[in-house]
Design an enzyme around this catalytic site. Structure first.
Site, mmCIF file in Angstrom:
data_model
loop_
_atom_site.group_PDB
_atom_site.id
_atom_site.type_symbol
_atom_site.label_atom_id
_atom_site.label_comp_id
_atom_site.label_asym_id
_atom_site.label_seq_id
_atom_site.Cartn_x
_atom_site.Cartn_y
_atom_site.Cartn_z
ATOM 1 N N LYS A 1 0.867 -1.189 0.000
ATOM 2 C CA LYS A 1 0.000 0.000 0.000
ATOM 3 C C LYS A 1 0.893 1.226 0.000
ATOM 4 O O LYS A 1 2.015 1.184 0.519
ATOM 5 C CB LYS A 1 -0.865 0.022 1.266
ATOM 6 C CG LYS A 1 -2.061 0.939 1.176
ATOM 7 C CD LYS A 1 -3.227 0.253 0.509
ATOM 8 C CE LYS A 1 -4.404 1.144 0.280
ATOM 9 N NZ LYS A 1 -5.590 0.391 -0.146
ATOM 10 N N ASP B 1 -7.142 4.409 -4.394
ATOM 11 C CA ASP B 1 -7.750 4.269 -3.066
ATOM 12 C C ASP B 1 -8.348 5.645 -2.770
ATOM 13 O O ASP B 1 -8.636 6.412 -3.711
ATOM 14 C CB ASP B 1 -6.703 3.849 -2.015
ATOM 15 C CG ASP B 1 -7.339 3.376 -0.702
ATOM 16 O OD1 ASP B 1 -7.801 2.232 -0.648
ATOM 17 O OD2 ASP B 1 -7.399 4.158 0.271
#
Ligand code: NDP
Ligand code: 2IT
Length: 443
Positions: free
Chosen positions: A125, A165
């Site tokens: 991430k 995201d």
């Protein structure tokens, strides 16, 4: 003290201040106690300890010029958590709240989520404390270009493949992809969520929201129930929330709420999705504008969304947005199921309420896995130089979500916790990664 309890304390002690990471790690390692506490092979190989530390975390500065020619500087990160079962895969988040703890929690969760999809992708991430809100397109572009000028050194189709995201959608992915291609001179699938004209996959935009509904539909059908006529409360009004609402209608349910960081709207007979899409996806407006354009809807500033009576709750905004008191209010109002479209939107105390009250609860690593699953399908299409139709992608997504439901149900049953999808998802996600790590030795 048991092996897992001891390890949780050790990890917390060694990572001071990382509260979001502690929360995610504690949930997963606690759920794994029945698997790991009596299994020397995992302990001797240090599997959980290795899983608690990213393989690598890159921190870098991103300087850029705003429209007034002033220098701005942000901090960016890429946390490459685990490559045990495939290249690092996971989104990029642009939001002022981004820090190493948030990205470690998201990267950690991603490892188990990606494993659950059954596809060959590891977990990672990244993101930056950059706020795209109120910035011009040119400012967003300059920021994305500066970020990619550094990040490109760590990416590759078989190495690390970011995606979107919070705060990162088609616009940001496009700017980052353009800069990557310009620097390295190769046309390769190093980002997913790309536009359809340059290697994106049909169905990726819809995938997380649609996947959430497919998973919840599997759960409801398992209990001889369904979405027909059910009122669904959704939070957030971004990519995940909007396509969750769309699929809710398609399955016969009625989405009645949505929110942003300013407040929420309640439209009791069902949201007008065309209006919502135009406001949120095209015009980047605040959700308060929805109620101005729609007399049947009421706007409330701030929190309180979970006090609206509903049958099914789908938190799709951000972490820790649904607290214990919200869970109690949902239970008191007769809510029968909760699905996490966002990552860790429910606090640990809220989850306990759902489990105690027998409310079906689907944790994010299972419920929102449709997005990363279709990202992986985008990677496959890029490698093959092919484009599948929307129906092909959507059919695969439905199969993947049904597979996740089966895996988490079976794992929960195996450990005598039938219907506990938190335990089931964590155990099923863990086992594949752990076996791969054991096979690959001390690395
Ligand atoms: P978007 O940026 O498209 O939308 C985010 C939404 O959540 C906006 O409505 C935003 O409101 C709201 N929100 C964000 N932060 C806060 C906050 N601190 N307080 C209140 N509201 C907030 O993001 P996505 O829809 O892509 O992501 C939503 C969630 O889903 C995240 O948890 C993400 O990690 C998760 N997720 C996303 C996937 C994807 O494919 N995009 C895949 C799997 C999970 P505002 O505009 O006011 O900030
Ligand atoms: O949290 C997530 O799974 C995502 N933001 C999507 C990741 C991806 O690589 O598509």
């Amino acid at each position: 003290m048991s092996y897992t309890k001891n390890l949780i304390q050790e990890v917390i002690g060694k990572t001071p201040g990382e509260s979001e990471f502690h929360q995610a790690m504690t949930e997963v390692f606690s759920a794994l106690a029945p698997v790991v506490d009596n299994e020397p092979k995992y302990q001797e190989a240090g599997i959980l300890k290795k899983m608690s530390i990213p393989e690598r975390a890159i921190v870098f500065r991103v300087p850029w010029l705003d429209d007034k020619n002033q220098v701005q500087v942000n901090t960016a990160y890429r946390v490459q958590f685990s490559s045990a079962i495939g290249p690092y895969k996971g989104g990029m988040r642009f939001h002022p709240s981004v820090n190493l703890s948030v990205l470690k929690f998201l990267g950690f969760e991603q490892v188990f989520k990606n494993s659950l999809t059954g596809l060959p992708i590891g977990g990672g991430k990244g993101g930056a404390d950059f706020d795209p809100k109120g910035k011009s397109d040119a400012e967003v572009m300059r920021f994305c270009q500066s970020l990619m000028t550094e990040l490109c050194k760590y990416l590759g189709p078989d190495e690390d493949v970011p995606a979107g995201d919070i705060g990162v959608g088609a616009r940001e992915v496009g700017y980052m992809y353009g800069q990557y291609k310009r620097i390295v001179g190769r046309y390769e699938g190093i980002l997913t969520g790309k536009g359809l004209t340059y290697g994106g996959s049909l169905g990726r935009t819809e995938a997380t929201g649609y996947g959430l509904l497919y998973l919840m539909d599997n759960i409801l059908k398992g209990a001889k129930n369904g979405f027909d006529g059910k009122k669904c409360s959704i939070s957030g009004s971004g990519n995940v929330a909007i396509f969750a609402a769309e699929k809710t209608y398609q399955l016969g349910g009625i989405p009645i709420t949505m929110s942003d960081s300013g407040g929420f709207v309640h439209d009791p007979d069902g949201l007008d999705l065309d209006l919502m899409k135009d406001l949120k996806l095209n015009r980047r407006e605040r959700i308060s504008e929805y109620a101005k354009a729609r007399p049947s809807a009421k706007y409330t500033e701030g929190t309180g969304l979970w006090n609206v009576p509903c049958d099914i709750a789908l938190p799709c905004a951000t972490q820790n947005e649904l607290h214990e008191a919200d869970a109690k209010a949902l239970a008191a109002n007769g809510c029968i199921a909760v699905g996490e479209g966002a990552n860790m939107p429910c606090t640990a105390e809220a989850v306990d309420v759902f489990l105690e009250k027998g409310i079906f609860f689907a944790p994010g690593k299972a419920a929102n896995a449709g997005g990363v699953a279709v990202s992986c399908l985008e990677m496959s299409q890029n490698s093959m130089r092919l484009s599948w139709t929307f129906e092909e992608v959507d059919n695969k997504l439905q199969d993947i979500m049904a597979g996740i439901y089966q895996k988490m149900s079976a794992a929960a049953e195996e450990y005598n916790m039938k219907g506990n999808f938190v335990a089931g998802a964590n155990i099923a996600g863990f086992k594949k990664v752990a076996e791969a790590m054991l096979a690959q030795g001390v690395v």
